[in-house]
Design a protein around this motif. Structure first.
Motif: not given
Length: 82
Positions: A72-76
């Motif tokens: 999972v992206t850090e933004e998500d």
């Protein structure tokens, strides 16, 4: 962080929130003069709804992608964790 780890983190946060909610409900029964307790109780309820919505959203993503182990992206991650 993987989706599996994100789901576990959301579950852990929701569990802590629920425990705090129940403790506040007990405190409200014991301390009838604290006028802030109903507001705290509502905040815990609102947080619980947020956790549930995020949990359902992440589950839908996992179902679509069919991979719990996908990163999972850090933004998500930041958007899902309260």
């Amino acid at each position: 962080m993987t989706y599996k780890e994100l789901l576990q983190t959301l579950a852990n946060q929701a569990a802590v929130n629920y425990k705090d909610y129940l403790q506040t409900k007990i405190e409200a029964l014991v301390n009838l003069t604290d006028n802030l307790l109903p507001e705290k109780i509502q905040q815990y309820k609102d947080a619980a709804e947020g956790y549930e919505k995020n949990f359902i959203t992440v589950l839908a993503i996992v179902k679509k992608e069919q991979s719990l182990d996908q990163s999972v992206t850090e933004e998500d991650v930041n958007s899902f964790l309260i």
